[in-house]
Design a protein around this motif. Structure first.
Motif, mmCIF file in Angstrom:
data_model
loop_
_atom_site.group_PDB
_atom_site.id
_atom_site.type_symbol
_atom_site.label_atom_id
_atom_site.label_comp_id
_atom_site.label_asym_id
_atom_site.label_seq_id
_atom_site.Cartn_x
_atom_site.Cartn_y
_atom_site.Cartn_z
ATOM 1 N N PHE A 150 0.830 -1.199 0.000
ATOM 2 C CA PHE A 150 0.000 0.000 0.000
ATOM 3 C C PHE A 150 0.871 1.259 0.000
ATOM 4 C CE2 PHE A 150 -2.762 3.035 2.574
ATOM 5 C CZ PHE A 150 -3.454 3.463 1.454
ATOM 6 N N GLU A 151 1.969 1.234 0.764
ATOM 7 C CA GLU A 151 2.878 2.375 0.780
ATOM 8 C C GLU A 151 3.392 2.691 -0.623
ATOM 9 O OE1 GLU A 151 4.723 1.670 5.273
ATOM 10 O OE2 GLU A 151 5.840 1.042 3.492
ATOM 11 N N GLN A 152 3.810 1.637 -1.336
ATOM 12 C CA GLN A 152 4.322 1.837 -2.690
ATOM 13 C C GLN A 152 3.246 2.373 -3.618
ATOM 14 O OE1 GLN A 152 6.026 -1.919 -3.866
ATOM 15 N NE2 GLN A 152 7.295 -2.032 -2.032
ATOM 16 N N GLU A 153 2.047 1.807 -3.539
ATOM 17 C CA GLU A 153 0.954 2.258 -4.402
ATOM 18 C C GLU A 153 0.550 3.695 -4.058
ATOM 19 O OE1 GLU A 153 -0.014 0.809 -6.922
ATOM 20 O OE2 GLU A 153 0.452 -1.324 -6.686
ATOM 21 N N LEU A 154 0.507 4.016 -2.766
ATOM 22 C CA LEU A 154 0.104 5.357 -2.346
ATOM 23 C C LEU A 154 1.135 6.397 -2.784
ATOM 24 C CD1 LEU A 154 -1.934 7.103 -0.825
ATOM 25 C CD2 LEU A 154 -0.665 6.643 1.293
ATOM 26 N N LYS A 155 2.404 6.058 -2.665
ATOM 27 C CA LYS A 155 3.449 7.004 -3.080
ATOM 28 C C LYS A 155 3.369 7.263 -4.580
ATOM 29 C CE LYS A 155 8.297 8.105 -2.440
ATOM 30 N NZ LYS A 155 9.539 7.754 -1.717
ATOM 31 N N ARG A 156 3.164 6.210 -5.357
ATOM 32 C CA ARG A 156 3.017 6.409 -6.799
ATOM 33 C C ARG A 156 1.794 7.283 -7.105
ATOM 34 N NH1 ARG A 156 5.389 1.094 -7.439
ATOM 35 N NH2 ARG A 156 3.415 0.057 -6.994
ATOM 36 N N VAL A 174 -9.467 2.472 4.894
ATOM 37 C CA VAL A 174 -9.368 3.673 4.065
ATOM 38 C C VAL A 174 -10.729 4.050 3.479
ATOM 39 C CG1 VAL A 174 -8.336 4.603 1.943
ATOM 40 C CG2 VAL A 174 -6.932 3.333 3.557
ATOM 41 N N MET A 175 -11.655 3.092 3.400
ATOM 42 C CA MET A 175 -12.981 3.398 2.880
ATOM 43 C C MET A 175 -13.834 4.170 3.875
ATOM 44 S SD MET A 175 -12.781 2.530 -0.112
ATOM 45 C CE MET A 175 -14.463 2.992 -0.500
ATOM 46 N N GLY A 176 -13.409 4.217 5.136
ATOM 47 C CA GLY A 176 -14.122 4.986 6.140
ATOM 48 C C GLY A 176 -13.432 6.304 6.418
ATOM 49 N N HIS A 267 -10.819 6.104 -0.445
ATOM 50 C CA HIS A 267 -9.525 6.184 -1.100
ATOM 51 C C HIS A 267 -9.477 7.277 -2.165
ATOM 52 C CE1 HIS A 267 -11.783 3.738 -3.981
ATOM 53 N NE2 HIS A 267 -10.887 4.037 -4.876
ATOM 54 N N GLY A 268 -10.633 7.686 -2.696
ATOM 55 C CA GLY A 268 -10.667 8.739 -3.698
ATOM 56 C C GLY A 268 -10.298 10.101 -3.158
ATOM 57 N N SER A 269 -10.298 10.269 -1.828
ATOM 58 C CA SER A 269 -9.986 11.566 -1.213
ATOM 59 C C SER A 269 -8.535 11.679 -0.761
ATOM 60 C CB SER A 269 -10.899 11.801 0.004
ATOM 61 O OG SER A 269 -12.260 11.827 -0.377
ATOM 62 N N LEU A 270 -7.753 10.651 -0.963
ATOM 63 C CA LEU A 270 -6.393 10.661 -0.421
ATOM 64 C C LEU A 270 -5.534 11.779 -1.017
ATOM 65 C CD1 LEU A 270 -5.707 6.841 -0.141
ATOM 66 C CD2 LEU A 270 -5.543 8.500 1.721
ATOM 67 N N ARG A 271 -5.602 11.979 -2.334
ATOM 68 C CA ARG A 271 -4.777 13.045 -2.919
ATOM 69 C C ARG A 271 -5.242 14.411 -2.419
ATOM 70 N NH1 ARG A 271 -4.543 12.207 -8.575
ATOM 71 N NH2 ARG A 271 -2.533 11.178 -8.313
ATOM 72 N N GLU A 272 -6.542 14.613 -2.333
ATOM 73 C CA GLU A 272 -7.072 15.874 -1.818
ATOM 74 C C GLU A 272 -6.600 16.119 -0.384
ATOM 75 O OE1 GLU A 272 -11.432 17.827 -0.725
ATOM 76 O OE2 GLU A 272 -11.319 16.084 -2.055
#
Length: 524
Positions: A150-156, A174-176, A267-272
């Motif tokens: 998940f760390e690798q995917e999130l960093k990318r 992460v869905m909550g 998970h759709g709000s992580l970049r925001e």
């Protein structure tokens, strides 16, 4: 779905085909992630996809197998590397085993049974690591392997801006609701100058370790040179908990940090959330180190004075009182924020560029820009800009003075090599070669490729490696005799630079030496 994935890398197509045909991969529950003709291509696959077993040739164009193995293990420390070698590659095989390869096979005498044994050895290690993870895993806690993925995917997703996370690439929480935190290391320039970039890297690792001790089910990634991004499950949301987490981070690592935070859901709000928490952390540039909630009201200003137009006339005339007055007015104009710190830093760099672009070494000018961009507050930026105005003028004079003399760095290297086990400082060495501290720092990095303290550390670690192999000294004694006063710091730094602890390094070197003489017969 296969449990494990393997990648085959060799610049000879016939070898790649031979390896693929030698094993019933499906029967071994292994999916082939593909085959590549060079290390650079393979590294892209490893950075993008899950790969558990890497089978790589040693000698290849573009990127050789040892470089690939080292970089692959940096991306995924759990990956199992098998080297493919020829008879005359034995020295390279030894190097590969030292950096962590599991085994090797000889390409031109390859037997399917031999390859199968090596593959099963890799699987056994993977299964055992997985078993240990599950044994120590708390209820509802991600496994280390899943978290790393998940760390690798999130960093990318955040840093390299992939469009979205994989559907199964994140933990269920992460869905909550969750809280996102952007963590900035304070006093970065002082750390780099006094203790080195390598030490700063160790500090960031310690901050991540401290975070996982407090929030074992959270996720932490490094998103910039001096900054981290944390995501915490709901249940650790409010400011009082963030304050306690900040205290824990600072106590464990003996540093201070500034934190910006916000809340998110899905998970759709992580970049925001990443961008919002980073923006909140930037308020520390105007208000000082601390904790900043993105929901707090923000001072907004549409326009203000631009520094180059107000400061340049005083700077050109060397009017120090005029420079001070202009900088005070500029700071007063922006002390409440309302503008990005990056814009203010760009203005400061613009002043230096207009003054010195055609009269000083471009490398020195870029170094000054770098220092300005590392400032952490508006007063610090103002103070440093004034220093750089006069330092660059002095630098121009020193360059002209030293052109006819022996390069001061040659003399400095002699001085350092004779005294690197002592408590050396940048100021001491600059004084010894009769140049200013700032000019010496810039020139030293330009010529050696390292800043001063990191160069000294490299020499000390090399000394430690020699002592570990040639003596029976205990680790703390090796640390002392290599110029390190803190054995804990020495051990972390040694592992950072070599990939293994001092004890493991000694064991591997001894085992390699025994294996070499055992395989080669007489040591004559």
């Amino acid at each position: 779905m296969m449990q494990w994935r393997a990648l085959i890398v060799d610049d000879e197509p016939v070898i790649r085909m031979g390896i693929k045909a030698s094993v019933d991969w499906a029967a071994e529950q292994i999916e082939l992630a593909g085959d590549c003709a060079n290390g650079a291509e393979a590294l892209e696959v490893i950075a993008r996809e899950s790969v558990h077993i890497l089978i790589t040739d040693i000698k290849m164009p573009i990127m050789d197998g040892l470089t690939l193995a080292s970089r692959a293990m940096a991306v995924n420390p759990r990956i199992k590397v098998v080297l493919v070698s020829s008879y005359n590659d034995f020295e390279y095989v030894r190097q590969g085993l030292k950096i962590g390869a599991i085994d090797y096979i000889l390409k031109h005498t390859l037997e399917p049974e031999e390859l199968l044994l090596v593959i099963r050895k890799c699987k056994e290690l993977l299964v055992e690591e997985q078993r240990k993870e599950r044994l120590h895993q708390r209820p509802n806690e991600m496994s280390v392997r899943d978290r790393m993925r998940f760390e690798q995917e999130l960093k990318r997703h955040l840093v390299h801006r992939t469009e979205h996370l994989p559907e199964d690439g994140y933990p269920s929480w992460v869905m909550g609701l969750y809280r996102a935190m952007y963590v900035k290391l304070n006093r970065v320039y002082a750390i780099e100058e006094q203790q080195g970039y390598l030490f700063k890297s160790v500090l960031l690792d310690q901050l991540v370790d401290s975070f996982y001790r407090v929030v074992p089910n959270g996720v932490a990634i490094q998103t910039a040179e001096n900054e981290l991004f944390f995501v915490l499950p709901s249940g650790v949301p409010e400011a009082v908990e963030i304050s306690k987490l900040k205290q824990a981070l600072e106590k464990d690592s003996d540093v201070t940090v500034t934190i910006g935070h916000t809340t998110g859901s899905g998970h759709g709000s992580l970049r925001e959330c990443f961008l919002a928490s980073r923006e909140a952390a930037e308020r520390g540039f105007f208000k000082g180190a601390g904790i900043y909630d993105h929901r707090d009201p923000v001072y907004v200003r549409a326009a203000g004075k631009r520094l180059p137009s107000t400061l340049l006339p005083y700077a050109a005339d060397e009017d120090e009182s005029g420079i001070d007055r202009s900088l005070r007015e500029w700071c007063s104009e922006w002390e409440n924020g309302g503008i990005s710190p990056a814009v203010l830093k760009e203005e400061a760099c613009r002043v230096l560029s207009l003054m010195y672009k055609h009269s000083v070494d471009p490398y020195a000018l870029v170094e000054s820009f770098d220092r300005l961009f590392k400032t952490e507050s508006l007063p610090e930026l103002s103070r440093l800009l004034k220093e750089q105005i006069f330092e660059l003028r002095k630098h121009k004079t020193e360059v002209q003075t030293n052109q006819a003399a022996r390069n001061p760095i040659d003399r400095a290297l002699d001085y350092i090599n004779a005294r690197y086990l002592e408590s050396l400082t940048l100021q001491e060495v600059a004084d010894a070669v009769h140049v200013s501290k700032n000019y010496f720092s810039i020139l030293f990095k330009k010529i050696t490729g390292h800043n001063f303290i990191d160069y000294v550390i490299l020499l000390r670690v090399q000394k430690a490696r020699e002592l570990l192999v040639t003596t029976d000294l205990k680790v703390y004694e090796v640390a002392e005799q290599s110029g390190f006063n803190d054995v804990k710091y020495f051990s972390k730094l040694f592992k950072k630079m070599t990939g293994c602890s001092p004890v493991d390094y000694r064991d591997k070197q001894m085992a390699s030496a025994d294996g070499f003489w055992g395989a080669g017969g007489n040591a004559e």
